[in-house]
Design a protein around this motif. Structure first.
Motif, PDB file in Angstrom:
ATOM      1  N   ARG A  55     -58.771 -54.727 -43.072  1.00 37.94           N
ATOM      2  CA  ARG A  55     -60.087 -54.415 -42.510  1.00 37.94           C
ATOM      3  C   ARG A  55     -61.122 -54.106 -43.591  1.00 37.94           C
ATOM      4  N   PHE A  56     -60.724 -53.291 -44.576  1.00 32.45           N
ATOM      5  CA  PHE A  56     -61.715 -52.811 -45.536  1.00 32.45           C
ATOM      6  C   PHE A  56     -61.753 -53.601 -46.839  1.00 32.45           C
ATOM      7  N   TYR A 235     -73.748 -45.323 -43.045  1.00 29.19           N
ATOM      8  CA  TYR A 235     -73.007 -46.546 -42.752  1.00 29.19           C
ATOM      9  C   TYR A 235     -71.499 -46.290 -42.828  1.00 29.19           C
ATOM     10  N   TRP A 236     -71.057 -45.629 -43.902  1.00 31.15           N
ATOM     11  CA  TRP A 236     -69.611 -45.423 -44.080  1.00 31.15           C
ATOM     12  C   TRP A 236     -69.042 -44.413 -43.089  1.00 31.15           C
ATOM     13  N   LEU A 237     -69.889 -43.469 -42.682  1.00 32.94           N
ATOM     14  CA  LEU A 237     -69.425 -42.515 -41.653  1.00 32.94           C
ATOM     15  C   LEU A 237     -69.111 -43.287 -40.367  1.00 32.94           C
ATOM     16  N   LYS A 238     -69.971 -44.235 -40.048  1.00 28.58           N
ATOM     17  CA  LYS A 238     -69.739 -45.058 -38.843  1.00 28.58           C
ATOM     18  C   LYS A 238     -68.487 -45.913 -39.012  1.00 28.58           C
ATOM     19  N   GLY A 242     -65.183 -46.014 -36.722  1.00 34.47           N
ATOM     20  CA  GLY A 242     -64.696 -47.271 -36.137  1.00 34.47           C
ATOM     21  C   GLY A 242     -63.197 -47.410 -36.365  1.00 34.47           C
ATOM     22  N   TRP A 243     -62.758 -47.080 -37.547  1.00 36.16           N
ATOM     23  CA  TRP A 243     -61.322 -47.128 -37.885  1.00 36.16           C
ATOM     24  C   TRP A 243     -60.535 -46.133 -37.022  1.00 36.16           C
ATOM     25  N   ILE A 244     -61.098 -44.933 -36.859  1.00 36.83           N
ATOM     26  CA  ILE A 244     -60.417 -43.890 -36.079  1.00 36.83           C
ATOM     27  C   ILE A 244     -60.243 -44.349 -34.625  1.00 36.83           C
ATOM     28  N   GLY A 248     -56.723 -45.502 -32.124  1.00 35.63           N
ATOM     29  CA  GLY A 248     -56.437 -45.009 -30.780  1.00 35.63           C
ATOM     30  C   GLY A 248     -56.545 -43.505 -30.649  1.00 35.63           C
ATOM     31  N   LEU A 249     -57.197 -42.830 -31.614  1.00 34.19           N
ATOM     32  CA  LEU A 249     -57.333 -41.374 -31.489  1.00 34.19           C
ATOM     33  C   LEU A 249     -58.430 -41.039 -30.480  1.00 34.19           C
ATOM     34  N   ASP A 250     -58.165 -40.016 -29.694  1.00 29.37           N
ATOM     35  CA  ASP A 250     -59.102 -39.591 -28.656  1.00 29.37           C
ATOM     36  C   ASP A 250     -60.388 -39.067 -29.299  1.00 29.37           C
TER      37      ASP A 250
END
Ligand code: GAP
Length: 468
Positions: A55-56, A235-238, A242-244, A248-250
């Motif tokens: 992904r990254f 941008y990186w916070l988003k 997105g990864w989190i 599948g984390l709530d």
């Protein structure tokens, strides 16, 4: 027992029972807080690391990867500030000689932001509060303790041969910066990523694999122009969120913690910790830091090398600034384990099921002949296994009642169980059972590869065959 503690104990027991995580060196009585990933844990962890890398790094034109040595020239750690400043405050119980992190003891005693205090401020607080050890005994005078593991290169143990195990993967990305820009076509902005082990001689460890002395990180150093840092930070916070979500984390269990200015690490101008609600409390999962030009500037000064970037269009030379998204691998595994653990009532029984996202699951499919002694069934089951095993981590299991085999695979989170029953001898179809819905469909045995391809590309299970 408190509900959260009970859940944590159940998760730890399951990870041992089902080959995810074992106590390290167990036959010798273990080693404090060392853990080994077993077969299922290794698959799960590799799935996470591979997906992150895809992904990254691989899916982006502006990213490259490195895999650097764990032991670097000790001057690296002087330049980075770790030799001088990578310390935690240490106190000892005068009677039991147990050691504690003072900032944690102060926080437990209700002092806010103890992590950001100087040693003097903490010492003052200890006196004010007449703080005792958790065992109720006097404490020694606080002192700073450097977290880096020391070692010696070669046979002679003296200062000249002293080296450190890296406490973060980040520094290699700065130290290799010149080589990277000289050997790739990357231009600012671009990032360098690395996955690997880091070592910290933590004073206190615990909460299973949450705080370890040996752990893995997935880190990105994203090189930018200074004026772009705020935009890149957002941008990186988003991207991290997105990864989190992909893990599948709530969402309700995830929150951003803006680290107060006086608690920032020595290299950071802004840090947001992304925290997750673990059963033992809401704690740091990942971090995002604006490291300014701190690292490249210091490495330039200490190494005497020119680490500036030359803009190919304007000819301008400057030291890039850096935004650093950092992801702990073990904390990711732990969050995924506790998030996925579920108990459900099924036909009057409790079934334990690990509801991993499909891509995270360590075993992708399990193949069962209904009856072990039936050669016809076994032959078809083995052919099915051989057809899918090269592409999907698959288990073949022929022993025990079918219900028990399902239960075992529910506990390791296998999304698809494939049963070969007598109908297969007549019409060459097999039964697929989905872990979460427990629905069943029949598909032709020779189409199993395509069916799994569609399922793992995200298709709805019931759309893949005839419902049983
Ligand atoms: N390069 C920046 C850096 O190392 P950090 O916040 O000290 O920053 C990054 O560590 C991540 O590594 C954390 O967000 C956490 O996920 C993980 N981590 C840090 N210390 C750890 C430990 N003792 N055990 C397990 N994971 C740890």
């Amino acid at each position: 027992m408190e509900k959260n503690e009970e859940k944590m104990n159940k998760v730890i027991a399951l990870t041992k029972r089902r080959g995810f995580i074992y106590p390290g060196s167990e036959i010798y009585g273990g080693l404090a807080n060392s853990w080994d990933y077993g077969p299922n844990g290794t698959e799960l962890k590799n799935n996470i690391k591979n997906e992150w890398w895809k992904r990254f790094v691989q899916a982006r034109q502006d990213m490259v990867g490195v895999d650097a040595a764990l032991i670097m020239n000790p001057k690296v750690w002087e330049a980075s500030g770790h030799v001088g400043g990578f310390n935690d405050p240490l106190v000892e119980d005068k009677k039991t000689h147990e050691r504690y992190r003072l900032d944690h003891l102060l926080e437990d005693a209700g002092v806010e932001n103890a992590e950001g205090m100087s040693l003097e401020e903490m010492t003052k607080k200890v006196k004010e509060l007449k703080l005792k050890s958790p065992k109720g005994n006097e404490l020694t005078e606080p002192k700073m303790f450097n977290l880096m593991f020391e070692t010696y290169l070669g046979p002679i143990k003296d200062e000249d041969n002293k080296a450190y195990l890296r406490p973060e993967t980040a520094q290699a990305m700065f130290v290799d910066f010149k080589n990277i820009i000289d050997t790739t076509r990357q231009r600012i902005p671009f990032g360098v990523a690395q996955i690997g082990k880091a070592f910290r001689n933590e004073i206190t460890t615990g909460n299973f694999i949450f705080r370890l002395r040996e752990f893995e990180q997935m880190e990105i150093e994203y090189f930018i122009k200074e004026e772009d840092w705020e935009e890149q930070f957002e941008y990186w916070l988003k991207e991290m969120h997105g990864w989190i979500e992909h893990l599948g984390l709530d969402k309700k269990k995830v929150r951003d913690y803006e680290v107060p200015k006086d608690e920032l690490a020595h290299y950071s101008k802004r840090t947001v910790d992304i925290e997750y609600e673990y059963p033992f409390g809401t704690k740091e999962l990942y971090g995002l830091a604006y490291r300014t030009d701190h690292d490249l500037k210091n490495h330039m000064e200490h190494s005497g090398q020119d680490l500036r970037f030359r803009d190919p269009y304007t000819g301008e030379r400057y030291i890039p600034h850096v935004v650093e998204p950092t992801f702990g691998v073990d904390r990711t595994v732990l969050a995924v384990l506790v998030e996925s653990y579920a108990e459900e009532e099924v036909d009057g029984d409790t079934r334990v099921v690990m509801k991993f996202p499909r891509w995270v699951a360590p075993v992708k499919a399990a193949v069962f002949p209904l009856i072990k002694k039936d050669e016809g069934l076994v032959k078809i089951a083995k052919d099915v296994y051989s057809a899918i095993a090269p592409n999907y981590n698959t288990e073949y299991d022929e022993s025990g009642a079918i219900g028990k085999r399902y239960r075992r695979h529910d506990e390791i989170g296998t999304p698809i169980c494939i049963t070969v029953d007598h109908q297969a001898l007549e019409d060459k179809t097999i039964t697929l059972r989905e872990r979460d819905s427990m629905e069943q469909i029949r598909v032709p045995a020779d189409e199993i590869g395509e069916v799994l391809d569609k399922y793992y590309a995200g298709a709805d299970f019931l759309s893949l065959g005839e419902k049983v």
